[in-house]
Design an enzyme around this catalytic site. Structure first.
Site, PDB file in Angstrom:
ATOM      1  N   ASP A 133       0.815  -1.218   0.000  1.00 51.40           N
ATOM      2  CA  ASP A 133       0.000   0.000   0.000  1.00 51.40           C
ATOM      3  C   ASP A 133       0.850   1.270   0.000  1.00 51.40           C
ATOM      4  O   ASP A 133       0.678   2.166   0.847  1.00 51.40           O
ATOM      5  CB  ASP A 133      -0.939   0.020   1.217  1.00 51.40           C
ATOM      6  CG  ASP A 133      -1.763  -1.246   1.351  1.00 51.40           C
ATOM      7  OD1 ASP A 133      -2.090  -1.854   0.313  1.00 51.40           O
ATOM      8  OD2 ASP A 133      -2.083  -1.636   2.491  1.00 51.40           O
ATOM      9  N   GLU A 139     -11.211  -0.924  -4.304  1.00 55.70           N
ATOM     10  CA  GLU A 139     -10.582  -0.270  -3.152  1.00 55.70           C
ATOM     11  C   GLU A 139      -9.463   0.659  -3.601  1.00 55.70           C
ATOM     12  O   GLU A 139      -9.135   0.738  -4.789  1.00 55.70           O
ATOM     13  CB  GLU A 139     -10.039  -1.321  -2.181  1.00 55.70           C
ATOM     14  CG  GLU A 139      -8.967  -2.221  -2.747  1.00 55.70           C
ATOM     15  CD  GLU A 139      -8.531  -3.310  -1.777  1.00 55.70           C
ATOM     16  OE1 GLU A 139      -9.232  -3.555  -0.777  1.00 55.70           O
ATOM     17  OE2 GLU A 139      -7.467  -3.925  -2.024  1.00 55.70           O
TER      18      GLU A 139
END
Length: 331
Positions: free
Chosen positions: A34, A206
């Protein structure tokens, strides 16, 4: 002749060293799930990645040298409470003279999707590596969800995130009255629709991220599938710059992934991305995580950096994920 004999190898050596310093290979950070990078006006990149039990912040003038930079832990979760565990997907922004970090957190006593929300920290110091980080609490989203991101456009501050809606995860947007409070205009822009956005376990959109194009469109690029799936990839929405960005009808959905796995280059599950530029602002860079071995689940996600270009129609062309052997010019 002797002086020439000595001089020539030194010149050759200097050229070789210069070339090595000007190029890099991925990954830029081995433990880099991430990843997110913010280029500030002080000419430094501020980088963050998921650490699970804390928030670490890197400060560097060269994103390709993250492995040699010692990060600072700017915040650790409390022992109890709604943000006491599972600290994921942090992003740092500079808004109206203050620094803000948005991150996903969950409750250690009730860990799971039902208790996942986006939280905000604030720091008024000029240098985010210093000063005090104040907990501004949970963003007042309509749903529990993850992956909060913000952007300012035409004088309006917007918030993007991935809400849990029934048995799937979507892309939602709202305007903000301040950097930790949403207005009452949250709307869902997209839900999983195509096969490549779904897995056997869950259908997921997402990590939504805003990107302004050079012509008449703006984009939201999101991750689809799941981090445990090798087919994890990037999808995209496009809207006209003069449209209402809160209206789902303003956004055109692309039926195919715009960045996906490359078996040939041994890049699996590329996704959860961010955008940045070279320090002179002339080059556009995609930062993302991926795995170099299939069937690893969510493990061994490393941070990668890759240059992208704009097509003639003003839409981004992210290309194919680079192999780890590819040498590229530094941003």
């Amino acid at each position: 002749m002797r002086s020439i004999y000595i001089f020539m190898p030194l010149v050759f050596l200097q050229v070789c060293i210069g070339q090595n310093r000007d190029t890099f290979t991925n990954p830029i950070l081995q433990d880099g799930a991430d990843p997110y990078a913010y280029l500030h006006e002080d000419d430094y990149y501020y980088f963050m990645a998921t650490r699970g039990n804390r928030l670490d912040l890197w400060r560097t003038d060269d994103l390709t040298q993250l492995e040699s930079v010692i990060p600072t832990t700017i915040w650790s979760p409390p022992e109890t409470g709604p943000n006491s565990c599972c600290i994921w997907a942090p992003e740092i922004y500079y808004i109206d003279g203050k620094w803000y970090v948005y991150y996903t957190g969950s409750d250690k006593a009730d860990e799971g999707d039902q208790s996942r929300f986006v939280f905000v920290l604030e720091n008024s110091s000029a240098n985010p590596m210093e000063g005090e980080w104040i907990d501004r609490g949970k963003v007042n989203t309509k749903f529990n969800g993850i992956d909060g991101s913000v952007f300012q456009y035409k004088g309006i501050l917007y918030f993007l995130y991935s809400p849990y809606v029934n048995d799937h995860s979507d892309v939602a947007i709202a305007t903000m009255s301040n950097p930790w409070t949403l207005n009452d205009d949250e709307s869902i822009l997209a839900a999983p629709k195509y096969d490549w956005e779904k897995t056997e376990d869950r259908s997921i959109l997402e990590g939504p991220m805003f990107l302004e194009g050079p012509k008449d469109e703006v984009f939201i690029v999101y991750s689809a599938g799941a981090c445990w799936d090798d087919n994890y990839s990037l999808g995209m929405l496009a809207a006209k710059k003069d449209s209402d960005l809160l209206e789902a009808a303003s956004w055109k959905r692309f039926p195919k992934a715009v960045f996906e796995m490359s078996k040939e280059n041994q890049v699996y599950g590329p996704g959860h991305h961010g955008f940045t530029t070279s320090r002179d602002g002339k080059e556009n860079w995609l930062i993302f995580h991926a795995k170099d071995t299939p069937a690893l689940g969510c493990a061994q996600r490393s941070a990668r950096l890759q240059h992208f270009k704009w097509q003639k129609n003003g839409r981004p062309d992210f290309g194919i994920p680079w192999s780890l052997e590819r040498k590229a010019q530094k941003p």
